[in-house]
Design an enzyme around this catalytic site. Structure first.
Site: not given
Ligand code: PEP
Ligand code: MG
Length: 577
Positions: A190, A297, A333, A433, A456-457, A467, A504
């Site tokens: 992040h 976010r 979110r 996710e 991502n998750d 990650r 996303c």
């Molecule tokens: C994801 O997990 O792909 C996502 C968009 O949320 P974040 O990156 O904030 O966990």
């Molecule tokens: Mg996520």
């Protein structure tokens, strides 16, 4: 002397400036005594910090490569040995357990004792090892205060440090830091996402860094490639200026697409939404012609402060985002704090053994009395100013979304009863996710109005690949048959039920992967505004119908190489403009 180092490019942008090195170091600590009943807990805290440093050093050790790997590896091995040193550990245990000193002060005393022994040695080499003691003690100290230490930057300089937390990025940028280079870290963290959002060049995962760069060295950093030049020569400066010119030219070209539709060669309209973390992101998304905000976010609102924002403060932030998009729709979110997004508000649990699998996202919002309700009230109130949707992170199954749906209905009714002007209907969506949500989608799809796939998750949990851990190299990859099949099945089910689906995660903003997402049937993406025009350009060069026809072959690919070959063949010619 000129040196070239390499890290991983985490946030694009070039910077030229003096280095400001911030090593974790032992601070001056005042004497602190504890009572006997606190000794066991204090020892536990200290040993947890020592363990954490061991893990950090082991992590850095595995990431070494290139010419200096051997040299830096030896240095890290020495630090590992120091961390195992019975003299050091026993001394600390005695000082805390029997001497009843606080962990910080015990570290300081132990450092001074060992340093005194080294200082008396005749051998200059051994005397110089005091630096290593300081480094190791400093790291333990930093680990003890991981959530308190504030990283400071200096305007006009490039910060060189061990690691940077998401909560520090915004402040560093506001302080005028030109760029950041860290020894550890990953491009999907992040911190990296926020740096991209703030256009702050960031390079992570350069373990040789702290040893090779001195305060005041001139650096050139390239946040796209991860290249770092220390004390650049004339040719480096020329290359740097050439890169700046090229960047400008590329921007000019892309800017021509601001008002163009994201329509493919065969006439398919793809809705490109933006991911936003800051007010500036909202303004930029609007200016670039985003269809709306697909992922706001909200946690970044929480990360920038020391307390939990109340309903009014949240409402104002959400309302401003809605107003900023002038009717184009904002998907907010709910809080996704936890894992690497540890906060300074004290909401997220600290020292969870497995934070990514712990109390984060919707779990955390529901665990704190009133947290989710306050946030939903603020979001629903913002719906009086323009279209708003609620998106819930980390949904793992039906129960969670049903609970949030009920709460949302209650909040909505209460606000209306109180005379608030709010939208007739505030759509509710789930982040897809967590693999269980994707696999068991049919069990709760009736409860949601839309979904957003957080790759991502999803990759992290599906492939058991952290990650935030760059040591895993290519293991955290979207180019895996399991991910493609899962995304494809979610998209298909969404289409069958008339529920919009977007992606996303960071892959949505990677123009090289656009053909793949189009083949999987996506019609909506939400991506960071900095990448929006590149993805629009990619879409305008694609024949999406043909890509979809090629989906079965893509889904039959057996490995990363097979998917990469499919992708290579599917790249658009760079002529569309
Ligand atoms: C994801 O997990 O792909 C996502 C968009 O949320 P974040 O990156 O904030 O966990
Ligand atoms: Mg996520």
């Amino acid at each position: 002397m000129r040196q070239a180092l390499q890290g991983s490019g985490a946030a694009r942008g070039n910077a030229l400036g003096r280095a400001r090195v911030r090593e974790p170091h032992a601070l001056e600590v005042a004497e602190e005594r504890i009572t006997a009943d606190r000794a066991a807990a204090e020892l536990q805290r200290l040993h947890a910090a020592i363990d954490q440093v061991r893990v950090e050093i082991r992590g850095m050790r595995t990431q070494l490569h290139g010419a200096l790997a051997h040299e830096v590896g030896e240095f890290l091995d020495l630090h590992t040995l120091l961390l195992e040193d019975p003299e050091l550990l026993h001394g600390l245990d005695e000082l805390v357990g029997k001497g009843l000193y606080g962990a910080d002060y015990a570290l300081r005393l132990q450092r001074d004792r060992i340093a005194a022994v080294f200082q008396k040695m005749d051998d200059a080499y051994f005397r110089s090892r005091i630096e290593d003691i300081d480094h190791v003690i400093g790291r333990i100290h930093a680990a003890l205060h991981a959530h308190e230490a504030e990283l400071q930057g200096v305007a006009g300089e490039i910060l060189v440090t061990d690691a940077v937390a998401p909560s520090e990025i915004g402040r560093l940028q506001a302080q005028g830091v030109l760029g950041i280079v860290t020894a550890s870290g990953s491009t999907l963290s992040h911190s990296a996402i926020l740096a991209r959002s703030l256009h702050l060049p960031l390079i992570v995962n350069a373990p040789q860094l702290i040893q090779q760069v001195n305060d005041g060295d001139v650096l050139i950093i390239d946040g796209a490639t991860g290249a770092i030049v220390v004390e650049p020569d004339a040719a480096d400066l020329r290359a740097y200026r050439a890169r700046l010119r090229e960047e400008k030219r590329e921007r000019r070209q892309l800017n021509r697409l601001r008002r163009e539709p994201s329509k493919s060669l065969d006439g398919i309209d793809i809705r490109l939404y933006a991911n936003a973390e800051t007010r500036e992101d909202v303004a930029e998304s609007h200016a670039l012609g985003a269809a709306g905000i697909g992922l706001y976010r909200s946690e970044f609102l929480f990360l920038q402060r020391d307390d939990v924002p109340d309903e009014e403060a949240q409402f104002r932030a959400y309302r401003d985002a809605v107003l900023g998009m002038t009717g184009r729709g904002v998907t907010i979110r709910t809080l996704d704090i936890g894992a690497d997004k540890a906060d300074s508000t004290g909401l997220a649990l600290r020292h969870e053994p497995n934070p990514a699998l712990g109390l984060r996202g919707v779990r955390l919002s529901m665990a704190h009395a009133g947290l989710m309700e306050t946030q939903l009230r603020a979001i629903v109130r913002a719906s009086g100013y323009g279209p708003v949707r609620v998106l819930v992170p980390m949904i793992s199954g039906r129960e969670e979304i049903v609970t949030v749906r009920r709460l949302l209905a209650r909040v909505h009714a209460a606000l209306r009863a109180d005379g608030h002007e709010v939208a007739e209907h505030v759509p509710l969506g789930a982040m897809i996710e967590v693999p269980s949500a994707a696999i068991a989608l049919s069990t709760f799809i009736r409860e949601i109005d839309f979904m957003s796939i957080g790759t991502n998750d999803l990759v992290q949990y599906l492939l058991a690949a952290d990650r935030n851990n760059d040591a895993l190299g290519d293991l955290h990859t979207p180019l895996h048959p399991a991910l493609l099949r899962l995304v494809h099945s979610v998209v298909r089910m969404g289409r069958a039920r008339g529920i919009p689906v977007s992606v996303c995660g960071e892959i949505a903003g990677d123009a090289r992967l656009t053909p793949l997402l189009m083949a999987l049937g996506l019609e909506e993406l939400s991506l960071h505004p900095t990448t929006l025009l590149e993805v629009r350009r990619a879409i305008r060069g694609l024949d999406i119908g043909a890509l979809r026809a090629g989906a079965p072959r893509l889904l039959r690919a057996r490995d990363r190489a097979g998917i990469a070959r499919w992708l290579e063949a599917a790249q658009p010619a760079r002529t569309a403009g």
